[in-house]
Design a protein around this motif. Structure first.
Motif, PDB file in Angstrom:
ATOM      1  N   MET A   1       0.832  -1.202   0.000  1.00 40.45           N
ATOM      2  CA  MET A   1       0.000   0.000   0.000  1.00 40.45           C
ATOM      3  C   MET A   1       0.867   1.253   0.000  1.00 40.45           C
ATOM      4  O   MET A   1       1.948   1.270   0.596  1.00 40.45           O
ATOM      5  N   ILE A   2       0.387   2.295  -0.665  1.00 42.38           N
ATOM      6  CA  ILE A   2       1.018   3.608  -0.658  1.00 42.38           C
ATOM      7  C   ILE A   2       0.205   4.502   0.268  1.00 42.38           C
ATOM      8  O   ILE A   2      -1.020   4.590   0.141  1.00 42.38           O
ATOM      9  N   LEU A   3       0.849   5.165   1.207  1.00 37.26           N
ATOM     10  CA  LEU A   3       0.161   6.051   2.136  1.00 37.26           C
ATOM     11  C   LEU A   3       0.508   7.492   1.795  1.00 37.26           C
ATOM     12  O   LEU A   3       1.673   7.895   1.857  1.00 37.26           O
ATOM     13  N   CYS A   4      -0.498   8.270   1.382  1.00 42.53           N
ATOM     14  CA  CYS A   4      -0.318   9.680   1.045  1.00 42.53           C
ATOM     15  C   CYS A   4      -0.571  10.517   2.296  1.00 42.53           C
ATOM     16  O   CYS A   4      -1.581  10.318   2.981  1.00 42.53           O
ATOM     17  N   CYS A   5       0.318  11.464   2.562  1.00 43.56           N
ATOM     18  CA  CYS A   5       0.289  12.197   3.819  1.00 43.56           C
ATOM     19  C   CYS A   5       0.276  13.698   3.554  1.00 43.56           C
ATOM     20  O   CYS A   5       1.279  14.259   3.085  1.00 43.56           O
ATOM     21  N   GLY A   6      -0.851  14.351   3.825  1.00 42.24           N
ATOM     22  CA  GLY A   6      -0.934  15.780   3.575  1.00 42.24           C
ATOM     23  C   GLY A   6      -2.363  16.247   3.407  1.00 42.24           C
ATOM     24  O   GLY A   6      -3.316  15.527   3.716  1.00 42.24           O
ATOM     25  N   GLU A   7      -2.525  17.455   2.864  1.00 45.07           N
ATOM     26  CA  GLU A   7      -3.812  18.128   2.943  1.00 45.07           C
ATOM     27  C   GLU A   7      -4.894  17.558   2.039  1.00 45.07           C
ATOM     28  O   GLU A   7      -4.633  17.051   0.955  1.00 45.07           O
ATOM     29  N   ALA A   8      -6.118  17.679   2.571  1.00 46.98           N
ATOM     30  CA  ALA A   8      -7.349  17.477   1.808  1.00 46.98           C
ATOM     31  C   ALA A   8      -8.158  18.750   2.022  1.00 46.98           C
ATOM     32  O   ALA A   8      -8.418  19.144   3.153  1.00 46.98           O
ATOM     33  N   LEU A   9      -8.561  19.394   0.952  1.00 47.66           N
ATOM     34  CA  LEU A   9      -9.240  20.685   1.088  1.00 47.66           C
ATOM     35  C   LEU A   9     -10.314  20.841   0.023  1.00 47.66           C
ATOM     36  O   LEU A   9     -10.511  19.959  -0.811  1.00 47.66           O
ATOM     37  N   ILE A  10     -11.001  21.961   0.075  1.00 43.33           N
ATOM     38  CA  ILE A  10     -12.029  22.260  -0.908  1.00 43.33           C
ATOM     39  C   ILE A  10     -11.503  23.313  -1.876  1.00 43.33           C
ATOM     40  O   ILE A  10     -11.149  24.425  -1.475  1.00 43.33           O
ATOM     41  N   ASP A  11     -11.413  22.927  -3.156  1.00 48.49           N
ATOM     42  CA  ASP A  11     -11.101  23.882  -4.213  1.00 48.49           C
ATOM     43  C   ASP A  11     -12.393  24.575  -4.623  1.00 48.49           C
ATOM     44  O   ASP A  11     -13.362  23.914  -5.034  1.00 48.49           O
ATOM     45  N   MET A  12     -12.414  25.884  -4.525  1.00 47.26           N
ATOM     46  CA  MET A  12     -13.555  26.665  -5.002  1.00 47.26           C
ATOM     47  C   MET A  12     -13.245  27.093  -6.428  1.00 47.26           C
ATOM     48  O   MET A  12     -12.399  27.962  -6.667  1.00 47.26           O
ATOM     49  N   ILE A  13     -13.878  26.425  -7.392  1.00 46.33           N
ATOM     50  CA  ILE A  13     -13.570  26.602  -8.803  1.00 46.33           C
ATOM     51  C   ILE A  13     -14.512  27.654  -9.410  1.00 46.33           C
ATOM     52  O   ILE A  13     -15.731  27.575  -9.234  1.00 46.33           O
ATOM     53  N   PRO A  14     -13.965  28.655 -10.112  1.00 48.41           N
ATOM     54  CA  PRO A  14     -14.831  29.681 -10.703  1.00 48.41           C
ATOM     55  C   PRO A  14     -15.689  29.130 -11.845  1.00 48.41           C
ATOM     56  O   PRO A  14     -15.203  28.373 -12.682  1.00 48.41           O
ATOM     57  N   ARG A  15     -16.959  29.525 -11.849  1.00 47.52           N
ATOM     58  CA  ARG A  15     -17.878  29.131 -12.905  1.00 47.52           C
ATOM     59  C   ARG A  15     -18.811  30.303 -13.204  1.00 47.52           C
ATOM     60  O   ARG A  15     -19.243  31.020 -12.296  1.00 47.52           O
ATOM     61  N   GLU A  16     -19.154  30.459 -14.443  1.00 47.37           N
ATOM     62  CA  GLU A  16     -20.091  31.509 -14.819  1.00 47.37           C
ATOM     63  C   GLU A  16     -21.487  31.162 -14.317  1.00 47.37           C
ATOM     64  O   GLU A  16     -21.951  30.021 -14.444  1.00 47.37           O
TER      65      GLU A  16
END
Length: 309
Positions: A1-16
């Motif tokens: 298994m590969i363990l990823c270590c770091g942030e999980a966040l919400i990207d606020m993506i611009p939309r018209e």
């Protein structure tokens, strides 16, 4: 298994909006989160270590992880807000404004971490989580504690405007690079990290001298270069794609590299240290292929293995 270590966040993506103005739509994201999701979709066994809020945005993140076959057993849920990254796009290129004070991801401490299971053979660290305390020190301690017998990849994904104490940040990265087997940077990251050097090649080789066996440098639409500590250089062209935006492209590249090395049976500390030019080239090419799909669609939306057939 590969363990990823770091942030999980919400990207606020611009939309018209329907009225013709610009609004922002929440999407699951974060550099390390994106890499974990991409690995899960590519069929690799993967888990994520991160602090995730119990708020509704945290639920979005959890849903995406489960849907992408990422283990959530090492996650730390907390009654703190989710980190937000407002994305600004110019000709498809993304820049970010982060809101991260007192968040579930930022405030994790070493005591919050669960023990890393023996089945974990590789660790991936990166993103803004390596720039801000206390989580940056928590991840550095995790690498110190668990990295000796595992393959380690680090992608600092540097955001200069997010760094409060440059001296501390540089020192932390230097310690982590010394324990890493693979370091990946963008060409802009490399110029910031190694200001001295006549060429990109010279700067990259300076990084190999800090400890990693393989340094990867992504150059956007120009492709990526790889530098083995043995002195060999590899060049891979970017995949041809109709670029929608570059959100998550580097993170997906990382996943492709790790997934290919795992497929080749080379994702152990000993084998990465003995990596051949051919296997390194195969890993870079697969990373470029996977990233080429991500840039062809909006947001960080890595492909599934079935889409690459």
């Amino acid at each position: 298994m590969i363990l990823c270590c770091g942030e999980a966040l919400i990207d606020m993506i611009p939309r018209e909006t329907v009225e013709g103005g610009t609004g922002f739509v929440p999407h699951a994201g974060g550099a390390v989160f994106n890499t974990a999701v991409a690995l899960g979709r590519l069929g690799a066994r993967v888990g994520l270590v991160s602090g995730i809020s119990t708020d509704s945005f945290g639920d979005i993140l959890m849903t995406e992880l489960v849907a992408s076959n990422v283990s959530t057993s090492a996650l730390i849920r907390a009654k703190r807000p989710s980190t937000m990254a407002f994305v600004h796009l110019s000709s498809g290129q993304a820049t970010y404004s982060f809101y991260d004070e007192n968040t579930a991801g930022r405030m994790i401490q070493p005591a919050d971490l669960v023990s890393v299971e023996p089945k974990v053979k590789a660790l991936f660290f990166g993103g803004i989580s390596l720039a801000v305390e206390p989580c940056a020190d928590t991840y550095a301690e995790l690498l110190e504690r668990e990295g000796a017998g595992r393959a380690v990849m680090v992608d600092p994904n540097i955001r200069p405007g997010f760094i409060a104490n440059e001296k501390t940040y540089r020192a932390r990265l230097a310690r982590m690079f010394a324990k890493a087997d693979i370091v990946k940077v963008s060409d802009e990251d490399l110029e910031w990290l190694v200001p001295e050097g006549d060429t990109l090649d010279a700067r990259a080789m300076q990084l190999t001298e800090q400890g990693p066996a393989l340094v990867l440098v992504t150059r956007g639409g120009e492709g990526a270069d790889g530098y083995l500590a043995s002195g060999h250089k590899l060049i891979v062209a970017a995949e041809k794609a109709e670029v929608v935006d570059t959100v998550g492209a580097g993170d997906t590249f990382n996943a492709g590299v790790l997934a290919k090395l795992a497929e080749l049976g080379m994702l152990t500390k000993a084998k990465v240290r003995e990596l051949s030019v051919e296997d390194a080239a195969a890993a870079l090419a697969y990373g470029a292929k996977v990233a080429g799909v991500t840039v062809s669609r909006a947001g960080a939306n890595p492909p599934w293995a079935s889409e690459l057939a």
